[in-house]
Design a protein around this motif. Sequence first.
Motif, mmCIF file in Angstrom:
data_model
loop_
_atom_site.group_PDB
_atom_site.id
_atom_site.type_symbol
_atom_site.label_atom_id
_atom_site.label_comp_id
_atom_site.label_asym_id
_atom_site.label_seq_id
_atom_site.Cartn_x
_atom_site.Cartn_y
_atom_site.Cartn_z
ATOM 1 N N GLY A 24 -5.845 6.384 8.521
ATOM 2 C CA GLY A 24 -4.690 7.199 8.161
ATOM 3 C C GLY A 24 -4.178 6.899 6.774
ATOM 4 N N GLU A 25 -2.869 6.675 6.681
ATOM 5 C CA GLU A 25 -2.232 6.454 5.377
ATOM 6 C C GLU A 25 -2.205 4.983 4.966
ATOM 7 O OE1 GLU A 25 1.549 8.359 5.055
ATOM 8 O OE2 GLU A 25 0.739 10.319 5.596
ATOM 9 N N LYS A 26 -2.908 4.132 5.700
ATOM 10 C CA LYS A 26 -2.956 2.722 5.307
ATOM 11 C C LYS A 26 -3.752 2.527 4.025
ATOM 12 C CE LYS A 26 -2.352 0.881 9.914
ATOM 13 N NZ LYS A 26 -2.964 0.167 11.026
ATOM 14 N N LEU A 27 -4.669 3.448 3.753
ATOM 15 C CA LEU A 27 -5.440 3.422 2.515
ATOM 16 C C LEU A 27 -5.546 4.865 2.045
ATOM 17 C CD1 LEU A 27 -7.125 1.743 0.481
ATOM 18 C CD2 LEU A 27 -9.125 2.263 1.882
ATOM 19 N N ILE A 28 -4.967 5.178 0.881
ATOM 20 C CA ILE A 28 -4.987 6.555 0.395
ATOM 21 C C ILE A 28 -5.668 6.676 -0.968
ATOM 22 C CG2 ILE A 28 -2.963 7.259 1.719
ATOM 23 C CD1 ILE A 28 -1.387 7.064 -0.997
ATOM 24 N N GLY A 29 -6.217 5.600 -1.468
ATOM 25 C CA GLY A 29 -6.901 5.667 -2.745
ATOM 26 C C GLY A 29 -7.838 4.507 -2.964
#
Length: 130
Positions: A24-29
């Motif tokens: 999910g949003e734990k890693l976005i890049g």
Amino acid sequence: DHNTTLVGFAVTGGVFGEGIDLKGEKLIGVIVVGVGLPGISVERDLIKTHFSESGNGFEYAYQFPGMNNVLQTAGRLIRSEEDRGIICLIDSRFTEQRYRRLLPAHWRPVIVNSECLEQAVDDFWVNFEQ
């Protein structure tokens, strides 16, 4: 917490390469610096020499394994169809056709410089949300 920014640094092929699942949003890049070329070695040079007869020695010995490292690093970000994020490839060699042809067909790379990087990242997220 959406008010907190966390930046982590890892070396491709290190402990970050396997066993970490940031959904999910734990890693976005992910930022990949360099084309992942493996170190020069006797084994790699033997592979290069063997495939040089067909004109692909460098590709088989260095370029393909390097790009495999790049794609595995990007794979830490996109683990499932629900995951979303931005991948920054930092190296002018990524603009060369011999590297671009090895990127997944569905990637839509945008070439930017340091002056317009922030705007390009903002544009990515605005377009993603639409």
